[in-house]
Scaffold this motif. Structure first.
Motif, PDB file in Angstrom:
ATOM      1  N   VAL A 237       0.607  -1.252   0.031  1.00  0.00           N
ATOM      2  CA  VAL A 237       0.113   0.015   0.042  1.00  0.00           C
ATOM      3  C   VAL A 237       0.885   1.246   0.138  1.00  0.00           C
ATOM      4  N   GLY A 238       0.559   2.213  -0.760  1.00  0.00           N
ATOM      5  CA  GLY A 238       1.325   3.434  -0.880  1.00  0.00           C
ATOM      6  C   GLY A 238       1.719   3.835  -2.205  1.00  0.00           C
ATOM      7  N   PRO A 239       2.697   4.770  -2.051  1.00  0.00           N
ATOM      8  CA  PRO A 239       3.344   5.300  -0.927  1.00  0.00           C
ATOM      9  C   PRO A 239       2.598   6.075  -0.007  1.00  0.00           C
ATOM     10  N   VAL A 240       2.790   5.665   1.226  1.00  0.00           N
ATOM     11  CA  VAL A 240       2.032   6.508   2.113  1.00  0.00           C
ATOM     12  C   VAL A 240       2.770   7.611   2.712  1.00  0.00           C
ATOM     13  N   TRP A 241       4.193   7.713   2.751  1.00  0.00           N
ATOM     14  CA  TRP A 241       5.030   8.723   3.253  1.00  0.00           C
ATOM     15  C   TRP A 241       6.151   9.050   2.349  1.00  0.00           C
ATOM     16  N   LYS A 242       6.528  10.122   2.238  1.00  0.00           N
ATOM     17  CA  LYS A 242       7.811  10.700   1.675  1.00  0.00           C
ATOM     18  C   LYS A 242       8.682  11.479   2.570  1.00  0.00           C
ATOM     19  N   LEU A 294       7.185   2.178  20.456  1.00  0.00           N
ATOM     20  CA  LEU A 294       7.972   3.190  19.771  1.00  0.00           C
ATOM     21  C   LEU A 294       7.796   4.711  20.445  1.00  0.00           C
ATOM     22  N   ALA A 295       6.693   4.672  20.708  1.00  0.00           N
ATOM     23  CA  ALA A 295       6.256   6.026  21.534  1.00  0.00           C
ATOM     24  C   ALA A 295       7.304   6.200  22.812  1.00  0.00           C
ATOM     25  N   ALA A 296       7.465   5.067  23.586  1.00  0.00           N
ATOM     26  CA  ALA A 296       8.167   5.037  24.958  1.00  0.00           C
ATOM     27  C   ALA A 296       9.569   5.009  24.869  1.00  0.00           C
ATOM     28  N   THR A 297      10.172   4.703  23.672  1.00  0.00           N
ATOM     29  CA  THR A 297      11.582   4.309  23.566  1.00  0.00           C
ATOM     30  C   THR A 297      12.596   5.325  23.770  1.00  0.00           C
ATOM     31  N   ASP A 298      13.806   5.291  24.281  1.00  0.00           N
ATOM     32  CA  ASP A 298      14.890   6.206  23.915  1.00  0.00           C
ATOM     33  C   ASP A 298      15.602   5.857  22.999  1.00  0.00           C
ATOM     34  N   ALA A 299      15.596   4.771  22.179  1.00  0.00           N
ATOM     35  CA  ALA A 299      16.380   4.642  20.770  1.00  0.00           C
ATOM     36  C   ALA A 299      15.972   5.440  19.978  1.00  0.00           C
ATOM     37  N   THR A 300      17.009   5.670  18.963  1.00  0.00           N
ATOM     38  CA  THR A 300      16.649   6.693  17.780  1.00  0.00           C
ATOM     39  C   THR A 300      16.241   5.871  16.743  1.00  0.00           C
ATOM     40  N   TYR A 302      14.337   5.688  12.860  1.00  0.00           N
ATOM     41  CA  TYR A 302      14.013   6.808  11.591  1.00  0.00           C
ATOM     42  C   TYR A 302      12.943   6.011  10.596  1.00  0.00           C
ATOM     43  N   PRO A 303      11.658   6.544  10.356  1.00  0.00           N
ATOM     44  CA  PRO A 303      11.611   8.103  10.412  1.00  0.00           C
ATOM     45  C   PRO A 303      11.405   8.569  11.794  1.00  0.00           C
ATOM     46  N   VAL A 304      11.838   9.711  12.406  1.00  0.00           N
ATOM     47  CA  VAL A 304      11.794  10.347  13.608  1.00  0.00           C
ATOM     48  C   VAL A 304       9.976  10.123  14.126  1.00  0.00           C
ATOM     49  N   GLN A 305       9.178  10.578  13.251  1.00  0.00           N
ATOM     50  CA  GLN A 305       7.760  10.473  13.333  1.00  0.00           C
ATOM     51  C   GLN A 305       7.218   9.142  13.173  1.00  0.00           C
ATOM     52  N   LEU A 306       7.813   7.933  13.252  1.00  0.00           N
ATOM     53  CA  LEU A 306       7.174   6.779  12.950  1.00  0.00           C
ATOM     54  C   LEU A 306       6.113   6.451  13.921  1.00  0.00           C
ATOM     55  N   ALA A 307       6.482   6.692  15.304  1.00  0.00           N
ATOM     56  CA  ALA A 307       5.364   6.336  16.378  1.00  0.00           C
ATOM     57  C   ALA A 307       4.347   7.486  16.190  1.00  0.00           C
ATOM     58  N   GLU A 308       4.456   8.471  15.680  1.00  0.00           N
ATOM     59  CA  GLU A 308       3.173   9.440  15.518  1.00  0.00           C
ATOM     60  C   GLU A 308       2.485   9.134  14.284  1.00  0.00           C
ATOM     61  N   VAL A 309       3.005   8.771  13.257  1.00  0.00           N
ATOM     62  CA  VAL A 309       2.330   8.561  11.955  1.00  0.00           C
ATOM     63  C   VAL A 309       1.767   7.112  11.609  1.00  0.00           C
ATOM     64  N   LEU A 310       2.536   6.172  12.615  1.00  0.00           N
ATOM     65  CA  LEU A 310       1.966   4.741  12.215  1.00  0.00           C
ATOM     66  C   LEU A 310       0.615   4.407  12.344  1.00  0.00           C
ATOM     67  N   SER A 323       4.354  14.023   3.955  1.00  0.00           N
ATOM     68  CA  SER A 323       5.686  14.144   4.193  1.00  0.00           C
ATOM     69  C   SER A 323       6.005  13.800   5.612  1.00  0.00           C
ATOM     70  N   VAL A 324       7.123  13.184   6.046  1.00  0.00           N
ATOM     71  CA  VAL A 324       7.393  13.007   7.454  1.00  0.00           C
ATOM     72  C   VAL A 324       8.847  13.255   7.527  1.00  0.00           C
ATOM     73  N   ARG A 325       9.454  13.059   8.783  1.00  0.00           N
ATOM     74  CA  ARG A 325      10.669  13.474   9.129  1.00  0.00           C
ATOM     75  C   ARG A 325      11.260  12.117   9.602  1.00  0.00           C
TER      76      ARG A 325
END
Length: 325
Positions: A237-242, A294-300, A302-310, A323-325
């Motif tokens: 499905v997609g592309p959902v993000w760029k 993902l929302a709770a982790t201290d790990a880095t 990518y994409p940075v917004q994965l927990a927000e947009v998933l 667009s995502v970061r």
């Protein structure tokens, strides 16, 4: 419980407190010092970036390049979430600048400002690495020794090379797959840049689009090569993000455009036997992540917004590539 049993329990608890108390206090103090160090390192990096912006405006005035001044202004005004992209845009313009037209003193000042940014960024990321390493320890997380201190994050900015022509940004188009299992967990790999092996980060399945290949076909191919999962084009499905990103990897600077597709599997044994040489060297492990993790982790990640947009991707796709970061 008898009085002797109560006394024994009390003595055991007291002994544990005596043993654990000093360690807990010491670890909490160390973590606090690391947070202070990270804050100070960010302040130094922010100051170095600000100085680069000031020098850039002087260069723009001499060269008559309003786009250079605009990029410096935008980078200086950007909030932290948008700062990397703005600073990397400025870096790209400075890389393309013909410095032979500058007075030697101004050219030297610009070079000095750039090198101070490089050094400040490395000091900052070293501080972030050490802080995250301690925060990720199980005992630290269980006892919540980090308190309410925000999780520090790396600052990703491409570093200029000594030779402007050799250090220009390499354009890269990537196809990535947000692979979900039956529990809506996403598969991520943990890896590192060979030049900075201590800075670990998690990322989705995917890689570069080959010449003559469209992004959907590349996504299908990369999914099979990295996980052993075979799907048809219409199963993604997609592309959902760029995502636009400028980053350094293995000594090269890249300007990347990443296209994200969503795929789903009921159950799979991830097969990484088809990893290429660089993947074998730099990818340490993989695991499935829930949105909550993902929302709770201290790990880095990518994409940075994965927990927000998933969560939106789990609901379904409306046909819009965001667009995502």
């Amino acid at each position: 419980m008898t009085s002797s049993g109560v006394a024994t329990t009390f003595l055991v608890l007291l002994a544990l407190a005596v043993l654990i108390g000093p360690w807990t206090l010491g670890t909490a103090n160390r973590l606090d010092r690391l947070h202070v160090r990270t804050d100070a390192a960010w302040a130094a990096l922010d100051a170095a970036l600000a100085r680069r912006a000031v020098v850039t405006r002087a260069v723009a005035a001499v060269c008559g390049k309003p786009e250079l001044r605009a990029a410096a202004d935008r980078a200086e005004r950007s909030t932290r979430p948008d700062r990397e992209a703005a600073e990397n845009r400025l870096s790209a313009l400075l890389e393309a600048l013909d410095r032979s037209v500058l007075e030697p003193a101004l050219a030297a000042e610009l070079s000095d400002a750039e090198q101070r940014v490089v050094l400040a960024r490395r000091v900052h990321n070293d501080a972030v690495r050490d802080t995250l390493a301690l925060r990720r320890r199980r005992s630290v997380r269980w006892l919540r020794l980090a308190g309410t201190a925000p999780t520090p994050s790396y600052f990703e900015i491409a570093e200029p090379g000594g030779d402007v022509e050799a250090s220009t940004l390499t354009q890269r188009v990537s196809a990535r797959v947000v692979l979900l299992d039956a529990d809506d967990r996403v598969l991520l790999f943990e890896g590192f840049d060979p030049t900075r092996p201590d800075e670990l980060f998690w990322f989705t399945v995917g890689g570069g689009v080959e010449p003559g290949e469209d992004v959907r076909t590349a996504a299908v191919r990369e999914l099979f090569e990295e996980t052993g999962v075979e799907v048809s084009d219409d199963e993604l499905v997609g592309p959902v993000w760029k995502r636009h990103a400028v980053f350094a990897f293995d000594g090269l600077n890249y300007a990347a455009v990443e296209w994200f597709f969503v795929g789903k599997v009921e159950a799979v044994d991830v097969d990484t036997s088809r990893f290429n040489e660089i993947e074998q060297q730099t990818i340490r492990r993989h695991r499935w992540w829930s949105v909550a993790e993902l929302a709770a982790t201290d790990a880095t990640v990518y994409p940075v917004q994965l927990a927000e947009v998933l969560p939106g991707a789990l609901v379904g796709w409306d046909g819009t590539t965001r667009s995502v970061r």
